[in-house]
Design a protein around this motif. Structure first.
Motif, short mmCIF file in Angstrom:
data_model
loop_
_atom_site.label_atom_id
_atom_site.label_comp_id
_atom_site.label_asym_id
_atom_site.label_seq_id
_atom_site.Cartn_x
_atom_site.Cartn_y
_atom_site.Cartn_z
N GLY A 122 0.80 -1.22 0.00
CA GLY A 122 0.00 0.00 0.00
C GLY A 122 0.83 1.27 0.00
N ARG A 123 2.11 1.18 -0.32
CA ARG A 123 3.00 2.35 -0.28
C ARG A 123 3.49 2.68 -1.68
N LYS A 161 15.20 -4.04 -2.11
CA LYS A 161 14.63 -3.41 -0.92
C LYS A 161 13.51 -2.44 -1.29
N VAL A 162 13.73 -1.64 -2.32
CA VAL A 162 12.71 -0.67 -2.75
C VAL A 162 11.46 -1.39 -3.25
N VAL A 163 11.65 -2.41 -4.07
CA VAL A 163 10.51 -3.13 -4.66
C VAL A 163 9.75 -3.91 -3.58
N ARG A 164 10.46 -4.44 -2.61
CA ARG A 164 9.80 -5.20 -1.54
C ARG A 164 8.90 -4.31 -0.69
N ASP A 165 9.30 -3.05 -0.48
CA ASP A 165 8.58 -2.18 0.45
C ASP A 165 7.55 -1.27 -0.20
N HIS A 166 7.45 -1.27 -1.55
CA HIS A 166 6.53 -0.35 -2.23
C HIS A 166 5.82 -1.05 -3.38
N ARG A 185 5.42 -5.25 -9.64
CA ARG A 185 5.19 -3.89 -9.16
C ARG A 185 4.94 -2.95 -10.35
N ILE A 186 4.27 -1.85 -10.09
CA ILE A 186 3.96 -0.87 -11.13
C ILE A 186 5.05 0.19 -11.15
N VAL A 187 5.58 0.49 -12.36
CA VAL A 187 6.64 1.48 -12.53
C VAL A 187 6.15 2.58 -13.46
N HIS A 188 6.23 3.82 -12.99
CA HIS A 188 5.94 4.99 -13.82
C HIS A 188 7.27 5.67 -14.14
N LEU A 189 7.64 5.72 -15.42
CA LEU A 189 8.84 6.43 -15.85
C LEU A 189 8.46 7.87 -16.16
N VAL A 190 9.01 8.80 -15.39
CA VAL A 190 8.64 10.22 -15.46
C VAL A 190 9.68 10.97 -16.26
N HIS A 191 9.22 11.81 -17.20
CA HIS A 191 10.15 12.61 -18.00
C HIS A 191 10.90 13.58 -17.09
N PRO A 192 12.23 13.70 -17.25
CA PRO A 192 13.01 14.48 -16.29
C PRO A 192 12.98 16.00 -16.50
N ALA A 193 12.33 16.49 -17.56
CA ALA A 193 12.37 17.91 -17.86
C ALA A 193 11.76 18.73 -16.72
N HIS A 194 12.49 19.73 -16.25
CA HIS A 194 12.04 20.72 -15.26
C HIS A 194 11.71 20.11 -13.90
N THR A 195 12.18 18.90 -13.61
CA THR A 195 11.85 18.31 -12.31
C THR A 195 12.58 19.02 -11.17
N THR A 196 13.70 19.69 -11.47
CA THR A 196 14.40 20.44 -10.42
C THR A 196 13.87 21.86 -10.27
N MET A 197 12.97 22.28 -11.17
CA MET A 197 12.45 23.65 -11.14
C MET A 197 11.03 23.74 -10.60
N ASP A 198 10.34 22.60 -10.57
CA ASP A 198 8.94 22.60 -10.12
C ASP A 198 8.86 22.39 -8.62
N PRO A 244 0.92 12.34 -3.05
CA PRO A 244 2.13 12.46 -2.23
C PRO A 244 1.94 12.02 -0.79
N ALA A 245 0.69 11.97 -0.31
CA ALA A 245 0.46 11.53 1.07
C ALA A 245 0.85 10.08 1.27
N GLY A 246 0.93 9.31 0.16
CA GLY A 246 1.34 7.93 0.29
C GLY A 246 2.83 7.75 0.49
N ALA A 247 3.59 8.81 0.24
CA ALA A 247 5.04 8.71 0.41
C ALA A 247 5.39 8.83 1.88
N ASP A 248 6.14 7.86 2.36
CA ASP A 248 6.57 7.85 3.76
C ASP A 248 5.42 7.77 4.76
N LEU A 249 4.20 7.56 4.27
CA LEU A 249 3.02 7.49 5.11
C LEU A 249 2.85 8.76 5.95
N VAL A 250 3.12 9.92 5.32
CA VAL A 250 2.98 11.19 6.01
C VAL A 250 2.03 12.07 5.21
#
Length: 400
Positions: A197-198, A282-287, A330-343, A389-395
């Motif tokens: 569920g993460r 480890k990442v795939v096991r926990d998410h 597991r489900i993988v979404h490949l996100v385009h990297p454009a402007h990810t450091t600016m948003d 985003p609320a699903g990330a880190d369960l916060v």
């Protein structure tokens, strides 16, 4: 290391095992490779001959697999030495030659830059070409934990794990260090893991190989290459001092220095691969769902960060993560990297100018949120993938 990484491609997985050889089996494999290397060189010569004849007549000549198959049949009929070997790996050499030439011609037709093109097939020299024999299903069988190859060659793989299904082909080859391996191709099998569920967002970088929305799953830069740099430089100096002149055979000292260099490169590669696969597991096991930056680090090879980026093995780590996720459903979404450091991950506002690499803190001018730059980019991956985003880190989003 007894087993190489398991790789998955288009519904098939490749399992690679170290092979133990007797003196007889080694000599038989090397003799088989001599025949296959001769056929490859004959295919190169035949292809060039047809091409020259076509150019002289003003037409377009193509030396296809059917023509090369006829050449192989005629050569086996008149040459007892070729008939001593199995026809299976010899036919596969022609298939490999056709794929190599088709890739080179495709790059020429697509006008790929010269430095990025796959070159046309060349002659394989006896001292330089590494043996590689490919056997289809009719050319091998597994019996009593041994691999029986066509031609009566029997080898013993080191079975560090079970094959999930019956293999469709196997490639037996020798690496630059001198070790022999058997690589089996089997249908991919999904090993479903329990749902958690993460979700997690992953951003690639140079200071840290991977920064995620979960502090516990960040991947630090292991610097395996930097650790081995001093020893590698010593081996490369040994090669430089003993390098043979053009046209001369390499000395025993040069070959030994080359083998040591290759052995160190293989060790560093195995360390990077091992770190990547353990982290990916480890990442795939926990998410359940992964939002991964679809980052292509090729441009970093021309920057001042080229050495550190190569040591981080971002591309290999990303491939290991995607393959591990697909293997375990597991489900993988490949996100385009454009402007990810600016948003901004919270309000979605975009800065007017790109942040310099020296700026490691992201401050949104719209909502005022302040967070580490890479952490903000990892959360942007979740937003762009359409995940909460609320699903990330369960916060809650307020503390993201």
């Amino acid at each position: 290391m007894t087993t190489a990484a398991v790789t998955e491609r288009s519904g098939h997985a490749r399992y690679t095992f170290r092979v133990r050889l007797s003196v007889t089996a080694r000599s038989e494999l090397e003799a088989e490779w001599d025949r296959c290397r001769w056929i490859w060189n004959e295919s190169v010569a035949k292809s060039k001959q047809v091409h020259r004849a076509a150019r002289a007549s003003g037409g377009k000549g193509m030396c296809g697999p059917a023509q090369l198959d006829r050449m192989l049949t005629e050569a086996r009929a008149r040459t007892p030495w070729l008939r001593e070997g199995s026809s299976v790996p010899q036919q596969q050499v022609i298939r490999d030659f056709g794929k190599s030439r088709a890739k080179a011609l495709g790059d020429i037709k697509a006008r790929v830059p010269m430095r990025q093109r796959a070159g046309m097939p060349r002659h394989k020299k006896k001292r330089e070409a590494l043996p590689s024999l490919n056997y289809t299903r009719r050319g091998f069988r597994l019996k009593d934990s041994r691999l029986h190859l066509a031609g009566g060659i029997v080898v013993r793989p080191v079975w560090s794990r079970r094959l999930p299904k019956l293999p469709s082909s196997v490639r037996v080859y020798r690496d630059a260090v001198g070790h022999w391996w058997a690589s089996f191709v089997v249908p991919a099998v999904t090993e479903q893991l329990p749902e958690t569920g993460r979700v997690i967002g992953i951003d690639w970088g140079v200071r840290e190989t991977a920064t995620t929305t979960s502090d516990a799953h960040d991947l630090s830069h292991a610097q395996h290459g930097r650790t081995a740099a001093q020893k590698l430089a010593r081996y490369q100096r040994m090669m430089a001092r003993r390098r043979p002149k053009k046209g001369q055979a390499a000395s025993k000292g040069y070959r030994e220095a080359k083998r040591r260099t290759a052995k160190l490169h293989r060790k560093v590669g195995a360390q990077r691969q091992d770190s990547a696969r353990k982290w990916a597991r480890k990442v795939v096991r926990d998410h359940d769902v992964l939002a991964v930056e679809d980052f292509r680090p090729k441009f970093l090879a021309k920057s001042t960060m080229a050495r550190k980026a190569a040591d981080g093995a971002i591309g290999a780590t990303k491939n290991a993560l995607v393959e591990m996720a697909r293997k375990h459903g597991r489900i993988v979404h490949l996100v385009h990297p454009a402007h990810t450091t600016m948003d901004c991950a919270k309000c979605g506002a975009r800065t007017k100018h790109a942040l310099p690499l020296s700026e490691r803190t992201y401050t949104c001018t719209a909502c005022g949120v302040v967070s580490p730059r890479d952490k903000n980019s990892a959360r942007v991956m979740l937003v762009r993938a359409g995940l909460n985003p609320a699903g990330a880190d369960l916060v809650s989003p307020a503390t993201c």
